[in-house]
Design an enzyme around this catalytic site. Structure first.
Site, short mmCIF file in Angstrom:
data_model
loop_
_atom_site.label_atom_id
_atom_site.label_comp_id
_atom_site.label_asym_id
_atom_site.label_seq_id
_atom_site.Cartn_x
_atom_site.Cartn_y
_atom_site.Cartn_z
N ARG A 46 54.17 60.99 94.67
CA ARG A 46 53.03 60.59 93.84
C ARG A 46 52.90 59.06 93.83
O ARG A 46 51.87 58.51 93.48
CB ARG A 46 53.15 61.14 92.42
CG ARG A 46 51.98 60.78 91.51
CD ARG A 46 51.79 61.73 90.33
NE ARG A 46 53.02 62.13 89.68
CZ ARG A 46 53.80 61.32 88.94
NH1 ARG A 46 53.45 60.07 88.74
NH2 ARG A 46 54.91 61.79 88.40
N TYR A 97 24.72 55.74 93.65
CA TYR A 97 25.29 57.07 93.86
C TYR A 97 25.36 57.81 92.52
O TYR A 97 25.88 57.28 91.53
CB TYR A 97 26.68 56.96 94.50
CG TYR A 97 27.34 58.31 94.61
CD1 TYR A 97 26.79 59.30 95.43
CD2 TYR A 97 28.46 58.64 93.87
CE1 TYR A 97 27.35 60.55 95.52
CE2 TYR A 97 29.03 59.89 93.95
CZ TYR A 97 28.47 60.84 94.78
OH TYR A 97 29.03 62.09 94.85
N ASP A 168 30.60 49.14 96.46
CA ASP A 168 30.77 50.40 97.17
C ASP A 168 30.32 50.18 98.61
O ASP A 168 29.14 49.93 98.87
CB ASP A 168 29.92 51.48 96.47
CG ASP A 168 30.18 52.88 97.00
OD1 ASP A 168 30.49 53.00 98.20
OD2 ASP A 168 30.06 53.85 96.22
N LYS A 193 33.05 60.23 103.81
CA LYS A 193 31.84 60.05 104.61
C LYS A 193 32.19 59.51 106.00
O LYS A 193 32.82 60.20 106.76
CB LYS A 193 30.87 59.14 103.85
CG LYS A 193 30.70 59.51 102.36
CD LYS A 193 30.01 60.84 102.13
CE LYS A 193 30.09 61.34 100.69
NZ LYS A 193 29.66 60.43 99.65
C1 LIG Z 1 29.86 60.30 98.23
C2 LIG Z 1 29.83 58.97 97.62
C3 LIG Z 1 30.72 58.62 96.60
C4 LIG Z 1 31.70 59.63 96.00
O1 LIG Z 1 32.71 59.99 96.91
P1 LIG Z 1 33.47 61.42 96.91
O2 LIG Z 1 34.40 61.29 98.06
O3 LIG Z 1 32.41 62.47 97.06
O4 LIG Z 1 34.17 61.55 95.60
C5 LIG Z 1 30.68 57.33 96.10
N1 LIG Z 1 29.79 56.43 96.58
C6 LIG Z 1 28.91 56.72 97.56
C7 LIG Z 1 27.96 55.69 98.05
C8 LIG Z 1 28.90 58.01 98.11
O5 LIG Z 1 28.01 58.30 99.08
#
Ligand SMILES: *Cc1c(COP(=O)(O)O)cnc(C)c1O
Length: 378
Positions: A46, A97, A168, A193
């Site tokens: 962990r 998001y 982000d 992604k």
């Molecule tokens: C999908 C996404 C997230 C969240 O990520 P997860 O892996 O689904 O928890 C955050 N920011 C952006 C821009 C995203 O496209």
């Protein structure tokens, strides 16, 4: 040759492979053990794991900082929000998001954080909002409106006010933008992604600078991850590192196809607006016929996969407002296209068919279209 001399297309291949002693695996092993023989670099899974370390070394080097892997993009977001003191203030865009907007709205309603919603492109509003704030959240390009933010400008305003800046970087990946070089304090990724890239992993990451401040932030994020227990699976992390190996070629193809498709979409009669920042592989279009027109498009594609999420090898299409949590600033008729790595002509032919469904939808509702059997007929 030193790894630092190499181009990013080479570095995604070489990073995180270990010293390469005779007999070592060329690919890092998948470490599944939950505990380790005492007195080594890691004692419990962990807290750390050699498979995490391999991925973190690679992503950290690409972003130019210290990376930490988290169990999802949203777990990475939660880790960053743990840097804000209880009752602290966060400046955030109203259209970002949906998971980020929802979690901030929830904490604001509960009184554990105060959120100031600001259009990050509105410099005067931003300059006012940062006063007394603890954290400024930015997403550039934003999901799904694809608005761009001048990160350097936001950093100058936020730092002058004593606030941290989190960016982000999911849509860009470190191959298209490195927010730490603009002075951003924490970079966030949904590794789910582009970085993993095959729609088979849920994973997140944070990256902070390598300097003293960045190290201190990394220590706090690591402490949060360890005690919140929001730890990444070794298998997911291993798959993400494997996905990262092809990031450069995947992105190169997807971005080239996106530029091509964006230009063609601008001339299509079913498309009222194309949102495309000129780079990256996401395009958002607003189609004729409102929500129904957009639904007709997503129902009619065959190659483009109708599904949420983005950044996979397969092209994906979705009307974002079908989700109740999507911010109302996102138009009802907006369809987000995540361009994958298929043949661009195949993608275009499939889009043409789908867009004609939006035109048919408009013709039908205005009574000029194909007649359906109605009352007293047929
Ligand atoms: C999908 C996404 C997230 C969240 O990520 P997860 O892996 O689904 O928890 C955050 N920011 C952006 C821009 C995203 O496209």
């Amino acid at each position: 040759m030193q790894p630092d001399d190499l181009a990013p297309a080479s570095r995604v291949v070489t990073l995180g492979r270990g010293p390469g002693r005779p007999g070592d695996g060329v690919s890092p092993p998948l470490e599944l053990s939950s505990t380790f023989h005492a007195d080594g670099p890691v004692d419990y899974a962990r807290v750390g794991n050699p498979t995490w370390t391999a991925f973190e070394e690679a992503l950290g080097a690409l972003e130019g900082g210290i990376a930490l892997v988290h169990s999802s993009g949203m777990a990475a977001v939660a880790a960053v929000l743990s840097l804000v003191p209880p009752g602290g203030t966060v400046v955030a865009p109203g259209a970002a998001y949906s998971g980020v907007v929802a979690t901030l709205a929830q904490r604001d309603a509960a009184g554990t954080l105060a959120v100031r919603w600001v259009d990050p492109g509105d410099r005067d509003a931003m300059a006012t909002a940062v006063t007394g704030a603890d954290l400024v959240w930015v997403e550039s390009p934003s999901n799904p409106l694809l608005d761009l933010v001048d990160l350097g400008d936001v950093v100058t305003l936020a730092h002058a006010a004593g606030a941290l800046v989190a960016a982000d970087n999911t849509f860009c990946t470190p191959l298209l933008a490195q927010p730490l070089t603009d002075g951003v304090d924490v970079v966030v990724h949904s590794v789910t992604k582009y970085l993993a890239g095959h729609s088979d992993v849920v994973l997140g990451a944070t990256v902070t600078a390598a300097d003293e401040t960045g190290q201190e932030l990394a220590g706090r994020l690591h402490g949060y991850r360890t005690l919140a227990g929001s730890v990444a699976g070794p298998m997911e992390t291993w798959l993400a590192l494997r996905g990262l190996r092809t990031l450069s070629v995947r992105l190169e193809r997807a971005c080239a196809s996106a530029a091509d498709l964006a230009a063609r979409l601008r001339d299509h009669p079913a498309v009222q607006r194309v949102r495309y920042p000129g780079f990256g592989a996401i395009i958002s279009i607003e189609v004729v016929g409102g929500a129904a027109g957009a639904e007709a498009v997503t129902a009619a594609t065959r190659l483009w996969v109708h599904s949420t999420s983005l950044g996979g090898v397969e092209s994906q299409v979705e009307r974002r407002r079908r989700h109740a949590a999507e911010p109302p600033a996102v138009p009802e008729a907006l369809v987000r296209l995540s361009v994958g790595i298929e043949d661009v002509e195949d993608l275009w032919r499939d889009l043409l068919t789908a867009l004609s469904a939006a035109l048919a939808c408009v013709a039908e509702t205005s009574g000029r279209g194909p007649r359906r059997p109605g009352p007293g007929r047929g």
